[in-house]
Design an enzyme around this catalytic site. Structure first.
Site, PDB file in Angstrom:
ATOM      1  N   LYS A  15       0.831  -1.222   0.000  1.00 36.20           N
ATOM      2  CA  LYS A  15       0.000   0.000   0.000  1.00 36.20           C
ATOM      3  C   LYS A  15       0.858   1.261   0.000  1.00 36.20           C
ATOM      4  O   LYS A  15       0.595   2.199  -0.749  1.00 36.20           O
ATOM      5  CB  LYS A  15      -0.952   0.002   1.221  1.00 36.20           C
ATOM      6  N   ARG A  90     -10.465   1.055   7.954  1.00 38.16           N
ATOM      7  CA  ARG A  90      -9.996  -0.270   8.329  1.00 38.16           C
ATOM      8  C   ARG A  90     -11.087  -1.068   9.011  1.00 38.16           C
ATOM      9  O   ARG A  90     -10.893  -2.233   9.325  1.00 38.16           O
ATOM     10  CB  ARG A  90      -8.861  -0.086   9.322  1.00 38.16           C
ATOM     11  N   ARG A 129      11.554  -5.594   5.141  1.00 43.25           N
ATOM     12  CA  ARG A 129      11.250  -4.166   4.936  1.00 43.25           C
ATOM     13  C   ARG A 129      12.137  -3.264   5.789  1.00 43.25           C
ATOM     14  O   ARG A 129      12.396  -3.524   6.948  1.00 43.25           O
ATOM     15  CB  ARG A 129       9.792  -3.870   5.303  1.00 43.25           C
ATOM     16  N   ARG A 162      10.716  -1.377  11.246  1.00 36.27           N
ATOM     17  CA  ARG A 162       9.549  -0.998  12.051  1.00 36.27           C
ATOM     18  C   ARG A 162       9.353  -1.927  13.247  1.00 36.27           C
ATOM     19  O   ARG A 162       9.553  -3.125  13.145  1.00 36.27           O
ATOM     20  CB  ARG A 162       8.291  -1.034  11.163  1.00 36.27           C
ATOM     21  N   ARG A 173      -1.219  -8.872  13.018  1.00 35.75           N
ATOM     22  CA  ARG A 173      -1.783  -7.913  12.045  1.00 35.75           C
ATOM     23  C   ARG A 173      -2.542  -8.638  10.939  1.00 35.75           C
ATOM     24  O   ARG A 173      -3.584  -8.164  10.483  1.00 35.75           O
ATOM     25  CB  ARG A 173      -0.650  -7.049  11.445  1.00 35.75           C
TER      26      ARG A 173
HETATM   27  P1  AP5 Z   1       4.693  -1.658   1.913  1.00 33.60           P
HETATM   28  O1  AP5 Z   1       4.423  -0.795   0.726  1.00 33.60           O
HETATM   29  O2  AP5 Z   1       5.360  -1.048   3.094  1.00 33.60           O
HETATM   30  O3  AP5 Z   1       3.343  -2.430   2.338  1.00 33.60           O
HETATM   31  P2  AP5 Z   1       2.076  -1.930   3.144  1.00 33.60           P
HETATM   32  O4  AP5 Z   1       0.885  -2.564   2.528  1.00 33.60           O
HETATM   33  O5  AP5 Z   1       2.083  -0.439   3.267  1.00 33.60           O
HETATM   34  O6  AP5 Z   1       2.356  -2.644   4.526  1.00 33.60           O
HETATM   35  P3  AP5 Z   1       2.139  -2.117   6.017  1.00 33.60           P
HETATM   36  O7  AP5 Z   1       2.859  -3.092   6.900  1.00 33.60           O
HETATM   37  O8  AP5 Z   1       2.529  -0.674   6.153  1.00 33.60           O
HETATM   38  O9  AP5 Z   1       0.628  -2.266   6.189  1.00 33.60           O
HETATM   39  P4  AP5 Z   1      -0.174  -2.237   7.491  1.00 33.60           P
HETATM   40  O10 AP5 Z   1      -1.575  -2.132   7.018  1.00 33.60           O
HETATM   41  O11 AP5 Z   1       0.132  -3.379   8.393  1.00 33.60           O
HETATM   42  O12 AP5 Z   1       0.415  -0.960   8.273  1.00 33.60           O
HETATM   43  P5  AP5 Z   1      -0.095   0.514   8.559  1.00 33.60           P
HETATM   44  O13 AP5 Z   1       1.092   1.385   8.567  1.00 33.60           O
HETATM   45  O14 AP5 Z   1      -1.237   0.884   7.703  1.00 33.60           O
HETATM   46  O15 AP5 Z   1       5.540  -2.914   1.388  1.00 33.60           O
HETATM   47  C1  AP5 Z   1       6.018  -3.902   2.289  1.00 33.60           C
HETATM   48  C2  AP5 Z   1       7.419  -4.381   1.859  1.00 33.60           C
HETATM   49  O16 AP5 Z   1       7.319  -5.062   0.615  1.00 33.60           O
HETATM   50  C3  AP5 Z   1       8.442  -3.243   1.632  1.00 33.60           C
HETATM   51  O17 AP5 Z   1       9.696  -3.692   2.050  1.00 33.60           O
HETATM   52  C4  AP5 Z   1       8.433  -3.028   0.109  1.00 33.60           C
HETATM   53  O18 AP5 Z   1       9.670  -2.562  -0.392  1.00 33.60           O
HETATM   54  C5  AP5 Z   1       8.121  -4.436  -0.393  1.00 33.60           C
HETATM   55  N1  AP5 Z   1       7.350  -4.480  -1.641  1.00 33.60           N
HETATM   56  C6  AP5 Z   1       6.290  -3.688  -1.992  1.00 33.60           C
HETATM   57  N2  AP5 Z   1       5.816  -4.042  -3.200  1.00 33.60           N
HETATM   58  C7  AP5 Z   1       6.593  -5.092  -3.620  1.00 33.60           C
HETATM   59  C8  AP5 Z   1       6.602  -5.907  -4.789  1.00 33.60           C
HETATM   60  N3  AP5 Z   1       5.714  -5.712  -5.784  1.00 33.60           N
HETATM   61  N4  AP5 Z   1       7.513  -6.889  -4.873  1.00 33.60           N
HETATM   62  C9  AP5 Z   1       8.416  -7.109  -3.870  1.00 33.60           C
HETATM   63  N5  AP5 Z   1       8.475  -6.367  -2.742  1.00 33.60           N
HETATM   64  C10 AP5 Z   1       7.560  -5.375  -2.616  1.00 33.60           C
HETATM   65  O19 AP5 Z   1      -0.657   0.383  10.044  1.00 33.60           O
HETATM   66  C11 AP5 Z   1       0.219   0.095  11.122  1.00 33.60           C
HETATM   67  C12 AP5 Z   1      -0.569   0.081  12.432  1.00 33.60           C
HETATM   68  O20 AP5 Z   1      -1.105   1.398  12.702  1.00 33.60           O
HETATM   69  C13 AP5 Z   1      -1.784  -0.852  12.483  1.00 33.60           C
HETATM   70  O21 AP5 Z   1      -1.430  -2.180  12.808  1.00 33.60           O
HETATM   71  C14 AP5 Z   1      -2.607  -0.170  13.585  1.00 33.60           C
HETATM   72  O22 AP5 Z   1      -2.105  -0.447  14.863  1.00 33.60           O
HETATM   73  C15 AP5 Z   1      -2.398   1.306  13.315  1.00 33.60           C
HETATM   74  N6  AP5 Z   1      -3.398   1.883  12.383  1.00 33.60           N
HETATM   75  C16 AP5 Z   1      -3.128   2.422  11.172  1.00 33.60           C
HETATM   76  N7  AP5 Z   1      -4.264   2.848  10.589  1.00 33.60           N
HETATM   77  C17 AP5 Z   1      -5.273   2.567  11.450  1.00 33.60           C
HETATM   78  C18 AP5 Z   1      -6.683   2.743  11.399  1.00 33.60           C
HETATM   79  N8  AP5 Z   1      -7.268   3.305  10.334  1.00 33.60           N
HETATM   80  N9  AP5 Z   1      -7.423   2.316  12.455  1.00 33.60           N
HETATM   81  C19 AP5 Z   1      -6.835   1.753  13.523  1.00 33.60           C
HETATM   82  N10 AP5 Z   1      -5.510   1.551  13.647  1.00 33.60           N
HETATM   83  C20 AP5 Z   1      -4.726   1.955  12.612  1.00 33.60           C
HETATM   84 MG    MG Z   2       2.077   0.802   4.927  1.00 36.87          MG
END
Ligand code: AP5
Ligand code: MG
Length: 218
Positions: A15, A90, A129, A162, A173
């Site tokens: 994402k 979410r 990552r 992270r 997660r």
């Molecule tokens: P990356 O692009 O970082 O993936 P991502 O989908 O953004 O993964 P996240 O771990 O950030 O998602 P998440 O939903 O768990 O975390 P969030 O920050 O939203 O890519 C991942 C890796 O793969 C990287 O190393 C990249 O280089 C690699 N990659 C990408 N594309 C690739 C490809 N095509 N091929 C190979 N490699 C590739 O949320 C974190 C926390 O915040 C949550 O757990 C929660 O506690 C809180 N939170 C956030 N939003 C809310 C909400 N709305 N409500 C409640 N709690 C919330």
């Molecule tokens: Mg992310």
């Protein structure tokens, strides 16, 4: 071209990677709730201190708190001309909150892109990552390493792993995604907004698939 979209998908599905690319290509803001929450933790704010252990453990911040947080976050942007939202909504209540907020601001969600990636790939991507602590650029030691180890190609900032990418938090997660976020599939497919995109392949391949849908939707 459709420019008001939500990026949806399990942890590690890409994402942030795709959100940044789309934002640069289309000149629209990339608004990511996870990054905004991590900024609060890094800055040691009251919010950061209050939710740090919950976030690092892989749990969601409760909805009643997120409504206020998201309202403040969204108010920093002008949304009429487009946006890419990442990490929210979410839960179904967050999606209802978002619809109401956008309606008040003469906007709407026009498309939801769901990135499909299997669990073994998620685990590999997240264990590799690394993120720039200065500009937030995302790297991967297996797929997309920085040119110089530990240093961001873009801004020269330090890159880090992270806290919620431990094996235990990643498992949590993935489970939370299934329990709390997957019900949104029905919410958005009932509105005929949901498109599933294969998230495997190179970053450019995945991006082309998304851009094609945005173009087709006008
Ligand atoms: P990356 O692009 O970082 O993936 P991502 O989908 O953004 O993964 P996240 O771990 O950030 O998602 P998440 O939903 O768990 O975390 P969030 O920050 O939203 O890519 C991942 C890796 O793969 C990287 O190393 C990249 O280089 C690699 N990659 C990408 N594309 C690739 C490809 N095509 N091929 C190979 N490699 C590739 O949320 C974190 C926390 O915040 C949550 O757990 C929660 O506690 C809180 N939170 C956030 N939003 C809310 C909400 N709305 N409500 C409640 N709690 C919330
Ligand atoms: Mg992310």
């Amino acid at each position: 071209m459709t420019k008001r979209l939500v990026l949806f998908g399990p942890p590690g599905s890409g994402k942030d990677t795709q959100g940044s690319l789309i934002s640069t290509k289309l000149g629209i803001p990339h608004i990511a709730s996870g990054s905004a929450l991590r900024e609060e933790i890094a800055n040691g704010t009251d919010i950061g201190k209050r939710f740090q252990s919950l976030i690092n453990g892989g749990n969601l911040v409760p909805d009643e708190f997120m409504f206020e947080f998201l309202e403040k976050l969204l108010s920093r942007y002008s949304l009429q001309n487009g946006f890419v939202l990442n990490g929210f909504p979410r839960t179904v209540p967050q999606a209802e909150f978002l619809d109401a907020y956008l309606l008040k601001n003469a906007a709407s969600v026009d498309l939801v892109v769901s990135l499909v990636v299997d669990e073994s790939e998620i685990v590999k991507r997240l264990s590799g990552r690394r993120t720039c602590e200065n500009c937030g650029a995302v790297y991967n030691v297996y797929y997309y390493p920085p040119k110089v180890e530990g240093i961001c190609d873009i801004c020269g900032g330090k890159i880090y792993q992270r806290d919620d990418d431990s094996e235990e938090s990643v498992k949590k997660r993935i489970k939370v995604y299934g329990d709390e976020t997957l019900p949104l599939f029905t919410y958005y497919s009932d509105k005929k907004l949901l498109y599933e995109v294969d998230g495997l392949g190179t970053v450019d391949e995945v991006n082309s698939r998304i851009m094609e849908i945005l173009n087709d939707r006008n």
